[in-house]
Design an enzyme around this catalytic site. Structure first.
Site, PDB file in Angstrom:
ATOM      1  N   PHE A 135      53.682 -44.042 -11.964  1.00 61.00           N
ATOM      2  CA  PHE A 135      55.065 -43.972 -12.438  1.00 61.00           C
ATOM      3  C   PHE A 135      55.763 -42.841 -11.703  1.00 61.00           C
ATOM      4  CE2 PHE A 135      58.622 -42.645 -15.017  1.00 61.00           C
ATOM      5  CZ  PHE A 135      59.201 -43.854 -15.360  1.00 61.00           C
ATOM      6  N   ASP A 223      53.453 -35.978  -6.727  1.00 66.45           N
ATOM      7  CA  ASP A 223      54.477 -36.032  -7.774  1.00 66.45           C
ATOM      8  C   ASP A 223      53.974 -35.188  -8.939  1.00 66.45           C
ATOM      9  OD1 ASP A 223      56.114 -36.637  -9.904  1.00 66.45           O
ATOM     10  OD2 ASP A 223      56.222 -38.779  -9.468  1.00 66.45           O
ATOM     11  N   LYS A 252      61.402 -32.013 -15.019  1.00 70.20           N
ATOM     12  CA  LYS A 252      61.032 -31.840 -16.424  1.00 70.20           C
ATOM     13  C   LYS A 252      61.026 -30.379 -16.863  1.00 70.20           C
ATOM     14  CE  LYS A 252      58.535 -36.224 -16.954  1.00 70.20           C
ATOM     15  NZ  LYS A 252      59.607 -36.917 -17.669  1.00 70.20           N
TER      16      LYS A 252
END
Length: 868
Positions: A135, A223, A252
């Site tokens: 993802f 990532d 985030k």
């Protein structure tokens, strides 16, 4: 309806409401959230890692107030940006070795987009290599890198140039790079897959993958949007293996839980003038977000990264506690995965978990179990967790980095109580919070059953499926017996929530062995809608949901599919499903057989001569009512055909066609030499005089109908209350869900055969009219009384006649449409009666109001009629 559902996302909002995950939080402080009733919840989601210090961290707010006080400008592009430069410098200072420059973004997905562009520009290659189950975000480039087809299909992703390999598989990476390494600009992956189910790669994978990429000139992109900035007990997850990527994405946690910000860190080799001069973003690198980012890094690196080291320690404690639960509840908790404060619980509930039917298995198979358990933990335990998006059987445990060991202990205790209920299949406990009641149901354990049979694959074995649906909410408790502790109104509320989020599922399977040795394997497939829901929804939707059940049956190997109850009604007796590529039956022909046999048995046992009886068929315009009327004409003396009073004119027209069909059927049989007992309605047709040929126009048979009407032998009516009190025998066969037949409109000592499900005979009849014998029509004993998997409220080996017709046809390998539409034909009905008898199907013991009619009750009715 919440405004989020009403104005933003009706689909997601509706799902959250059905699962009771739509709690309205009005305040957040540290690791706790507070709802609009003042209840406190321990948050172990942390916005998927975006809340490193929990809600509203004072020191991060202070950074914003400092900008407010200083009046530092926020957006000054294309000038040099002071705050952005300071944050970039600090990021490079703490980043893995070799990273040299920073490009800011507004989100994680945008950071991934920038990284992909950066790599293509630096290498001149178009290809991007990514992994299955990954993802990386939902913008088009990030979505193309995401390894989940379900997210891509509707959006034209992946775009050209993207290719996937298995995560953690070095050989797969080596093969593709050796074959076509010159095509790829980058290999992007997560150090730990987050949304994929908290998947940790094998030790050494990241370092070896980095070396393979270097050998082939492919940029290695990590990532770290979810894993970075302390989440795994290291400042960056790649540091656990001493790996330095060419490019690293962050987001985030960098926003401190208050502002969105993303960043791409890259090496000298990954930075190009082409990218640097042509990639830009209006809001990226703004002063507010960057000052917050600086404060975040200050807090994370303070006292030699004390907070990050605390995450490593507390995360190990939390994981050890969860692993202890895994050993205790290994039948439902397969594995605990992850590092630090990024943990995942992989659940396992399948058909073998409990040894009996359970909605928990259905929820699991349809990827709804982890959301449901997350809802239970939220509403009952006040612990907020979340499912992972790709790993649908995984619950993520992702607390803020500031979560204490005591909070971890609280979470472990809450999860243990959830697992305790899950391990024993206590569906009622895990679902009761959806019902709007504060009372927790008392659990009654359900004994384990046997393994259900599977197809042999032998060509001589018949294959069928039968579609069922919960005619009433009580059927749910028949399927999952742990729900029997719930009240009817609670089952109704549960049905409304469950049905909207479920698709057809297999409820049980059976093997039928008939007299003579023929066998057939069958499955019972539930279309999760009640009769009331089917009647309320648009026809198109109802047909689509039934079609999904038929297609599931076909995919699982059925060669014949039976349509039970309202799955037949809403598809016009299967006529709207004739393009599904599998043979269909409504089972209505054998339903008529069983009903008439039950009526004859009851009337004979009570000493009633059928020729002396007045019979009424309520719902005579339907396929079952029509065929039952035609058969009854051969035995009763007078017949009342009752139609729907809601549209009297149209209903009487349809009743006239039924009467014509009845007379034509009698004439056809007379033409073949059949004779009828004197006094029957069929014999009255013979006595009408000159009869038309069997294939004559309807108008000629209408004259016979008129003659019978003048003699008061055949009555067409929509006035139920006026004429039903004349009937000695009443047959109900409507698609109404109402109790149409009430105590006030029944003749003394009448016999009522109720074929409708839900029943058309009011429950009040049982109490108010003990003189009336009510029998349930269409219940058959299957040869050998096999276990059908779901007993449908019957004793083992009993089935509805419509199911039995499906079994008979499968045993005979009669894979052709049968009993479809409304016009059942007499030859088929008689053939099924004969074939069923040969195979060993027979009428079950008479039943009344869903229970076997006891000898005492039967004898009471016999004595009552003798004394009359």
């Amino acid at each position: 309806m919440h405004r989020f559902t009403q104005y933003m996302n009706p689909h997601l909002g509706g799902l959250l409401e059905r699962l009771c995950l739509d709690t309205r939080f009005v305040r957040g402080e540290g690791c706790y959230l507070y709802d609009d009733e003042g209840k406190r919840y321990l948050d172990f989601v942390a916005a998927y890692g975006a809340l490193p210090f929990g809600f509203n961290p004072p020191e991060v707010w202070q950074a914003l107030h400092e900008v407010e006080a200083s009046q530092e400008p926020s957006f000054v592009q294309p000038s040099s940006m002071e705050a952005a430069g300071a944050l970039a410098e600090k990021l490079i200072e703490i980043a893995p070795e070799g990273l040299r420059y920073v490009t800011f973004a507004n989100s994680g997905a945008e950071a991934v987009e920038a990284a992909l562009k950066m790599c293509r520009a630096a290498t001149g290659r178009p290809g991007i290599l990514t992994t299955h189950n990954s993802f990386h975000g939902k913008t088009l480039g990030a979505l193309s890198a995401t390894g989940n087809d379900s997210y891509q299909r509707s959006f034209g992703a992946p775009v050209a140039g993207f290719e996937r390999i298995p995560y953690g598989d070095l050989e797969a990476l080596r093969r593709v790079l050796e074959e076509r390494g010159g095509q790829f600009a980058a290999f992007i992956l997560e150090p730990i897959q987050g949304e994929g189910g908290i998947i940790v790669p094998p030790p050494g994978y990241l370092a070896a993958a980095r070396e393979l990429c270097r050998e082939h000139g492919v940029l290695f992109v990590l990532d770290e949007i979810q894993t970075g900035l302390g989440r795994t007990g290291h400042l960056f997850a790649c540091q656990a293996e001493g790996v330095s990527p060419d490019v690293m994405t962050l987001a985030k946690a960098l926003g401190g839980g208050l502002l969105p910000i993303g960043a791409v860190l890259c090496s000298e080799a990954a930075c190009s003038e082409e990218f640097s001069m042509k990639h830009s973003s209006t809001f990226a690198g703004n002063t507010l977000a960057c000052r917050v980012g600086l404060r975040v890094l200050e807090l994370l690196t303070r006292e030699d990264q004390a907070l990050v080291r605390q995450v490593a320690e507390n995360g190990a404690f939390l994981k050890a506690g969860l692993e202890q639960l895994q050993r205790r509840y290994s039948n439902v908790l397969r594995e605990v995965r992850g590092r630090g404060y990024l943990l995942g619980l992989e659940l396992q509930v399948d058909p073998d978990t409990y040894g009996h039917a359970s909605f928990l298995e259905v929820l699991s198979s349809q990827k709804n179990l982890s959301p449901l358990l997350s809802s239970y933990l939220l509403n009952v335990e006040r612990l907020r967790v979340a499912p992972t998006l790709n790993g649908s059987s995984v619950i993520r445990i992702e607390p803020p980095l500031i979560a204490t060991r005591q909070m971890g202990e609280q979470a472990i205790a809450s999860i243990e109580r959830m697992l305790g209920a899950l391990a024993v299949g206590n569906t009622a406990e895990l679902l009761h919070h959806l019902l709007g009641t504060q009372t927790r149901p008392h659990f009654v354990s359900v004994s384990s059953g046997r393994s259900l049979p599977t197809p042999t694959g032998a060509p001589e074995e018949g294959r069928f499926a039968f579609l069922v649906h919960p005619v009433t909410p009580s059927n749910y408790a028949e399927f999952d017996k742990s729900l029997a502790v719930l009240k009817p109104e609670e089952l109704q509320r549960l049905a409304l929530r469950f049905n909207d989020m479920s698709t057809p599922f297999v409820a049980g399977s059976t093997r039928i062995e008939a007299q003579g040795g023929k066998t057939a394997h069958g499955e019972f497939i539930v279309v999760p809608r009640t009769a009331e829901e089917f009647l309320r929804m648009p026809t198109r939707q109802a047909v689509a949901e039934v079609r999904a059940g038929v297609e599931l049956a076909r995919e699982r190997g059925a060669k014949l599919v039976g349509l039970g109850a309202f799955t037949s009604v809403v598809t016009k007796g299967g006529l709207l499903l004739k393009d599904t590529g599998v043979a269909l039956t409504t089972g209505n022909s054998y339903t008529v057989v069983a009903a008439v046999d039950a009526i004859n048995q009851a009337m004979s046992g009570l000493g009633t001569r059928p020729t002396d009886a007045i019979a009424a068929v309520v719902g005579a315009t339907g396929s079952i009512g029509r065929a039952t009327a035609i058969l009854l004409a051969e035995s009763v003396g007078r017949l009342l055909l009752v139609g729907n009073p809601a549209n009297p004119e149209r209903s009487l027209q349809r009743l006239s066609r039924v009467a014509v069909d009845l007379c034509r059927s009698v004439v056809q049989q007379l033409h073949r030499g059949q004779s009828f007992e004197p006094g029957t309605l069929a014999d009255a047709v013979r006595l009408q005089g000159s009869l038309p040929p069997p294939d004559a126009e309807p108008e000629l048979f209408a004259e016979l109908v008129a003659g019978l009407a003048r003699q008061d032998r055949l009555v067409l009516t929509t006035d139920l209350a006026h004429l039903l009190p004349q009937a000695d025998l009443v047959v109900t066969a409507t698609s109404s869900i109402e109790g149409l037949v009430t105590p006030q409109i029944l003749k003394p000592q009448a016999v009522v055969c109720d074929l409708s499900r839900p029943p058309n005979v009011s429950r009040a009849v049982k109490k108010a009219r003990p003189d009336v014998l009510v029998i349930d029509g269409g219940v058959v004993a299957v040869p050998g009384l096999p276990d059908l998997g779901w007993h449908f409220g019957f004793e083992q080996g009993l089935a509805y006649a419509c199911m039995s017709e499906t079994m008979i046809l499968a045993l005979e390998h009669h894979y052709q449409d049968t009993s479809i539409g409304s016009d059942l034909n007499l030859p088929t009905i008689l053939h099924l009666r004969e074939t069923g008898a040969v195979l060993g199907f027979q009428l079950a013991q008479l039943r009344s109001f869903d229970r076997p009619l006891s000898d005492a009750e039967w004898n009471r009715h016999v004595q009552l009629r003798k004394s009359a």
